[in-house]
Design an enzyme around this catalytic site. Structure first.
Site, PDB file in Angstrom:
ATOM      1  N   GLY A   1      -3.834  -2.849  -2.090  1.00 27.76           N
ATOM      2  CA  GLY A   1      -2.416  -2.591  -2.365  1.00 27.76           C
ATOM      3  C   GLY A   1      -2.052  -2.991  -3.788  1.00 27.76           C
ATOM      4  O   GLY A   1      -2.833  -3.657  -4.480  1.00 27.76           O
TER       5      GLY A   1
ATOM      6  N   THR B   1      -2.457  12.095   4.849  1.00 27.15           N
ATOM      7  CA  THR B   1      -1.087  12.041   4.323  1.00 27.15           C
ATOM      8  C   THR B   1      -1.147  11.798   2.820  1.00 27.15           C
ATOM      9  O   THR B   1      -2.036  11.088   2.347  1.00 27.15           O
ATOM     10  CB  THR B   1      -0.297  10.936   5.045  1.00 27.15           C
ATOM     11  OG1 THR B   1      -0.268  11.252   6.444  1.00 27.15           O
ATOM     12  CG2 THR B   1       1.126  10.817   4.536  1.00 27.15           C
TER      13      THR B   1
ATOM     14  N   ALA C   1      -1.066   1.231  13.141  1.00 26.80           N
ATOM     15  CA  ALA C   1      -1.459   2.458  12.448  1.00 26.80           C
ATOM     16  C   ALA C   1      -2.896   2.797  12.804  1.00 26.80           C
ATOM     17  O   ALA C   1      -3.839   2.194  12.301  1.00 26.80           O
ATOM     18  CB  ALA C   1      -1.334   2.256  10.939  1.00 26.80           C
TER      19      ALA C   1
ATOM     20  N   GLY D   1       0.819  -1.212   0.000  1.00 23.63           N
ATOM     21  CA  GLY D   1       0.000   0.000   0.000  1.00 23.63           C
ATOM     22  C   GLY D   1       0.854   1.264   0.000  1.00 23.63           C
ATOM     23  O   GLY D   1       2.088   1.201  -0.096  1.00 23.63           O
TER      24      GLY D   1
ATOM     25  N   ASP E   1       0.852  -8.572   2.424  1.00 23.82           N
ATOM     26  CA  ASP E   1      -0.297  -7.835   1.880  1.00 23.82           C
ATOM     27  C   ASP E   1      -1.230  -8.842   1.217  1.00 23.82           C
ATOM     28  O   ASP E   1      -0.751  -9.836   0.647  1.00 23.82           O
ATOM     29  CB  ASP E   1       0.196  -6.807   0.831  1.00 23.82           C
ATOM     30  CG  ASP E   1      -0.761  -5.637   0.685  1.00 23.82           C
ATOM     31  OD1 ASP E   1      -1.921  -5.862   0.300  1.00 23.82           O
ATOM     32  OD2 ASP E   1      -0.344  -4.494   0.953  1.00 23.82           O
TER      33      ASP E   1
ATOM     34  N   LYS F   1     -12.618  -6.288   9.706  1.00 20.76           N
ATOM     35  CA  LYS F   1     -11.847  -7.469  10.099  1.00 20.76           C
ATOM     36  C   LYS F   1     -10.348  -7.187  10.187  1.00 20.76           C
ATOM     37  O   LYS F   1      -9.684  -7.659  11.103  1.00 20.76           O
ATOM     38  CB  LYS F   1     -12.113  -8.619   9.113  1.00 20.76           C
ATOM     39  CG  LYS F   1     -13.466  -9.271   9.352  1.00 20.76           C
ATOM     40  CD  LYS F   1     -13.808 -10.308   8.308  1.00 20.76           C
ATOM     41  CE  LYS F   1     -12.924 -11.532   8.393  1.00 20.76           C
ATOM     42  NZ  LYS F   1     -13.323 -12.571   7.415  1.00 20.76           N
TER      43      LYS F   1
ATOM     44  N   TYR G   1     -14.538   1.710   9.616  1.00 21.52           N
ATOM     45  CA  TYR G   1     -13.113   2.057   9.732  1.00 21.52           C
ATOM     46  C   TYR G   1     -12.837   2.618  11.126  1.00 21.52           C
ATOM     47  O   TYR G   1     -11.957   2.148  11.839  1.00 21.52           O
ATOM     48  CB  TYR G   1     -12.778   3.091   8.665  1.00 21.52           C
ATOM     49  CG  TYR G   1     -11.327   3.496   8.589  1.00 21.52           C
ATOM     50  CD1 TYR G   1     -10.342   2.584   8.220  1.00 21.52           C
ATOM     51  CD2 TYR G   1     -10.941   4.807   8.837  1.00 21.52           C
ATOM     52  CE1 TYR G   1      -9.011   2.970   8.118  1.00 21.52           C
ATOM     53  CE2 TYR G   1      -9.614   5.199   8.731  1.00 21.52           C
ATOM     54  CZ  TYR G   1      -8.656   4.280   8.373  1.00 21.52           C
ATOM     55  OH  TYR G   1      -7.334   4.671   8.265  1.00 21.52           O
TER      56      TYR G   1
ATOM     57  N   ARG H   1      -9.814   9.758  -2.622  1.00 20.73           N
ATOM     58  CA  ARG H   1      -9.401  10.789  -1.675  1.00 20.73           C
ATOM     59  C   ARG H   1      -9.171  12.087  -2.441  1.00 20.73           C
ATOM     60  O   ARG H   1      -8.928  12.104  -3.634  1.00 20.73           O
ATOM     61  CB  ARG H   1      -8.138  10.381  -0.941  1.00 20.73           C
ATOM     62  CG  ARG H   1      -8.206   8.941  -0.530  1.00 20.73           C
ATOM     63  CD  ARG H   1      -7.382   8.689   0.638  1.00 20.73           C
ATOM     64  NE  ARG H   1      -7.988   9.300   1.802  1.00 20.73           N
ATOM     65  CZ  ARG H   1      -7.580   9.087   3.037  1.00 20.73           C
ATOM     66  NH1 ARG H   1      -6.562   8.333   3.262  1.00 20.73           N
ATOM     67  NH2 ARG H   1      -8.195   9.658   4.052  1.00 20.73           N
TER      68      ARG H   1
HETATM   69  N1  UDP Z   1     -13.514  15.779  -1.152  1.00 21.36           N
HETATM   70  C1  UDP Z   1     -13.978  16.624  -2.150  1.00 21.36           C
HETATM   71  N2  UDP Z   1     -13.955  16.195  -3.445  1.00 21.36           N
HETATM   72  C2  UDP Z   1     -13.488  14.974  -3.814  1.00 21.36           C
HETATM   73  C3  UDP Z   1     -12.996  14.112  -2.811  1.00 21.36           C
HETATM   74  C4  UDP Z   1     -13.029  14.552  -1.480  1.00 21.36           C
HETATM   75  O1  UDP Z   1     -14.424  17.750  -1.858  1.00 21.36           O
HETATM   76  O2  UDP Z   1     -13.515  14.657  -5.012  1.00 21.36           O
HETATM   77  C5  UDP Z   1     -13.533  16.241   0.241  1.00 21.36           C
HETATM   78  C6  UDP Z   1     -14.146  15.250   1.232  1.00 21.36           C
HETATM   79  O3  UDP Z   1     -15.550  15.398   1.275  1.00 21.36           O
HETATM   80  C7  UDP Z   1     -13.467  15.644   2.512  1.00 21.36           C
HETATM   81  C8  UDP Z   1     -12.087  16.139   2.058  1.00 21.36           C
HETATM   82  O4  UDP Z   1     -12.198  16.406   0.666  1.00 21.36           O
HETATM   83  O5  UDP Z   1     -14.149  16.696   3.145  1.00 21.36           O
HETATM   84  C9  UDP Z   1     -10.988  15.127   2.277  1.00 21.36           C
HETATM   85  O6  UDP Z   1     -11.427  13.894   1.776  1.00 21.36           O
HETATM   86  P1  UDP Z   1     -10.523  12.595   1.747  1.00 21.36           P
HETATM   87  O7  UDP Z   1     -11.367  11.480   1.251  1.00 21.36           O
HETATM   88  O8  UDP Z   1      -9.262  12.892   1.040  1.00 21.36           O
HETATM   89  O9  UDP Z   1     -10.101  12.324   3.264  1.00 21.36           O
HETATM   90  P2  UDP Z   1     -10.896  12.232   4.640  1.00 21.36           P
HETATM   91  O10 UDP Z   1     -12.304  12.720   4.494  1.00 21.36           O
HETATM   92  O11 UDP Z   1     -10.818  10.803   5.025  1.00 21.36           O
HETATM   93  O12 UDP Z   1     -10.108  13.133   5.489  1.00 21.36           O
END
Ligand code: UDP
Length: 328
Positions: free
Chosen positions: A37, A176, A115, A11, A32, A92, A146, A187
């Site tokens: 990953g 990160t 982690a 990953g 893994d 799990k 999660y 993300r």
């Molecule tokens: N987000 C967004 N557009 C995207 C993907 C994510 O506005 O296409 C927003 C999401 O709603 C969150 C923030 O960006 O408020 C960070 O999201 P990410 O999934 O990176 O991490 P996490 O929410 O787990 O911190």
């Protein structure tokens, strides 16, 4: 030569940890199950004599022959779209997987670092988040699989520490980023960069006023390494306190990629935390650690990485069919 087991080795963070421990002269065993990953992240290590790889799912009994000095448990899906696709595996690996690895650590008399995550703070009512804040988490929301697994992970780790005297470390990782993130993991950083590279509009969820604080991967790995080498057993936040709204971040991406993309607004996902910023006083004091890489520099490197990927990666679907894994 120290022998180190790293789960989630293929990953994002796991593969960078493998690199780091190889650099430190250790014998690294990467493990893994390759659900999220990708072997590409560690294929450069296969030729080394002090690296081996086990294709194994840590929710099943984990056997590693020989001595082990350190175990780093980094196996877990770690993005909201992954939890939605593979919720049961997510629970799990955090719960059963951690139990197996704690058992292995006890058997081998190894130090174990697990982690954990800023998600243990949920949608926080305290800002910035310090380690003594207990969090505001929905047990039954989409992120619950999660968040609660990670909270259980911390509890069982402390129980092994207190009851069995196991040598344990707990890192709470805040957002990160860097090379080897999955381009399609949903993300915000890969999402925005992928959209810019495909010439699509950037999708902001909600009004974009939610905040995040992004830590560059090299800083994160350094913090984790220092924590492992310390003698501190309670959780430590590792992240970059440089906080930004998602709306301002979208502007930064448009400038960085030098595109004229527009932003479009989509509904905010359920339980999406409105603000997140680590209080890193503890890491500063105990580990003498703080981030060194600015967002500008880290994002420049990350953008170069995504740009260098073969163009078919840009159009890869987020997931294969996970229906079998969900049943398990
Ligand atoms: N987000 C967004 N557009 C995207 C993907 C994510 O506005 O296409 C927003 C999401 O709603 C969150 C923030 O960006 O408020 C960070 O999201 P990410 O999934 O990176 O991490 P996490 O929410 O787990 O911190």
């Amino acid at each position: 030569m120290k022998r180190v087991l790293i789960t989630g080795a293929a990953g994002f963070l796991g593969s960078h940890l493998c690199d780091r421990f190889i650099k430190e002269g250790c014998y690294v065993i990467g493990m893994d199950n390759l659900i999220t990953g990708d072997l590409k992240n560690i294929e450069h290590l296969f030729k080394l004599e002090n690296f081996e790889f086990y294709h194994h799912d840590v929710t099943k009994f984990v056997h590693v022959p020989g001595q082990l000095d350190y175990i780093l448990h980094f196996a877990s899906p770690a993005s909201p779209i992954d939890y939605l696709k593979i919720p049961i595996q997510t629970l799990k690996v955090g719960a059963l997987g951690t139990h197996n690895l704690l058992g292995l650590a006890k058997e081998k008399n190894a130090r174990i670092l697990i982690a954990s995550t800023s998600e243990v703070y949920g949608d926080p009512l305290v800002h910035p988040q310090s380690e003594d804040y207990y969090g505001n988490v929905s047990t039954i929301g989409p992120r619950g699989v999660y968040d609660e697994a990670k909270r259980f992970m911390e509890s069982i780790t402390m129980a092994y520490h207190r009851f069995h005297g196991l040598d344990t470390r707990i890192v709470r990782i805040f957002n990160t980023y860097g090379p080897r993130m999955r381009l399609n993991d949903g993300r915000v950083i890969p999402a925005f960069i992928g959209q810019a590279l495909r010439g699509e509009n950037l999708t902001i969820f909600g009004d974009g006023m939610q905040t995040r604080s992004f830590c560059y991967v090299d800083d994160q790995i350094e913090g984790i390494y220092r924590l492992l080498m310390s003698d501190y057993h309670l959780p430590v936040n590792i992240g970059n306190p440089d906080e930004i709204t998602i709306k301002d971040f979208a502007e930064e991406i448009i400038n960085l990629t030098n595109t004229d993309q527009k932003v479009v607004y989509k509904p905010l996902p359920q339980d999406d935390p409105l603000q997140r910023q680590p209080d890193i006083s503890k890491a500063k004091e105990i580990l003498d650690w703080e981030p060194q890489v600015s967002r500008q520099e880290g994002m420049r490197v990350t953008y170069q990485y995504f740009k260098s990927l073969p163009s078919e990666e840009l159009y890869k679907k987020a997931h294969k069919d996970f229906s079998n894994h969900n049943k398990k």
